[in-house]
Design a protein around this motif. Sequence first.
Motif, PDB file in Angstrom:
ATOM      1  N   ASN A  53       3.231  -5.409 -14.076  1.00  0.00           N
ATOM      2  CA  ASN A  53       2.875  -4.293 -13.189  1.00  0.00           C
ATOM      3  C   ASN A  53       2.423  -4.772 -11.813  1.00  0.00           C
ATOM      4  OD1 ASN A  53       3.550  -2.365 -15.091  1.00  0.00           O
ATOM      5  ND2 ASN A  53       1.470  -2.267 -15.920  1.00  0.00           N
ATOM      6  N   GLN A  56       5.619  -5.763  -9.966  1.00  0.00           N
ATOM      7  CA  GLN A  56       6.341  -4.556  -9.571  1.00  0.00           C
ATOM      8  C   GLN A  56       5.674  -3.882  -8.374  1.00  0.00           C
ATOM      9  OE1 GLN A  56       9.371  -3.411 -11.178  1.00  0.00           O
ATOM     10  NE2 GLN A  56       9.384  -2.427  -9.182  1.00  0.00           N
ATOM     11  N   ASN A  60       7.398  -3.392  -4.697  1.00  0.00           N
ATOM     12  CA  ASN A  60       7.553  -2.012  -4.232  1.00  0.00           C
ATOM     13  C   ASN A  60       6.909  -1.801  -2.864  1.00  0.00           C
ATOM     14  OD1 ASN A  60       8.936  -1.281  -6.524  1.00  0.00           O
ATOM     15  ND2 ASN A  60       7.185  -0.312  -7.518  1.00  0.00           N
ATOM     16  N   HIS A 109      11.057 -10.320 -17.783  1.00  0.00           N
ATOM     17  CA  HIS A 109      11.233  -8.931 -17.375  1.00  0.00           C
ATOM     18  C   HIS A 109      12.367  -8.861 -16.365  1.00  0.00           C
ATOM     19  CE1 HIS A 109       9.756  -4.809 -17.160  1.00  0.00           C
ATOM     20  NE2 HIS A 109      10.032  -4.847 -15.873  1.00  0.00           N
ATOM     21  N   PHE A 111      13.883  -7.034 -12.965  1.00  0.00           N
ATOM     22  CA  PHE A 111      13.510  -6.281 -11.777  1.00  0.00           C
ATOM     23  C   PHE A 111      14.781  -5.985 -10.994  1.00  0.00           C
ATOM     24  CE2 PHE A 111       9.807  -8.791 -12.890  1.00  0.00           C
ATOM     25  CZ  PHE A 111       8.765  -7.874 -12.761  1.00  0.00           C
TER      26      PHE A 111
END
Length: 160
Positions: A53, A56, A60, A109, A111
């Motif tokens: 998180n 991310q 972002n 993960h 992305f």
Amino acid sequence: MIKSKILMFTLALGVMGSTVFTPVTAHAATSTAKLQAVGANANFNIDVLGIVNKIQASINSKNFNGNKAAFCKNLMETTFYEAGGKYNVVVFDLSQDYNYRLEGIKMYHGFSYEGTTFGVWVFDRNQPKGAYFRNDGRRGWDHWACRGWQKQVDNVMWYN
């Protein structure tokens, strides 16, 4: 408990990752040498470190102006520092062919950026002999980036 079971399952499959004690370096491979891919690639979403998180949120908050290489490098650096600078990091354009043998994976993960999904592996520094990440696709910062304790030979990052 669930993280522990996922981690044990992944270890049993032999897809966990780590590295060797050599100086910290960042690489983008540019060689055109290719090796034959052997076996299948398996990806599991894991986040033992609890950093997905944060990564991310960081990506972002930035505007990369359509520059995929800047996105890939930023993803590598952000991941390395969010992991405390203690683990190896590989960022790879999943539309390309690759193969790896790593142990001690702490995070995996995907992305996405402008239609490209980058897989991100974070794994232990200490790797067994023969640990590697091999890029069988295109190279350059817009397709892969590695940070940690590795040695690049053509299109392969060695972690032992």
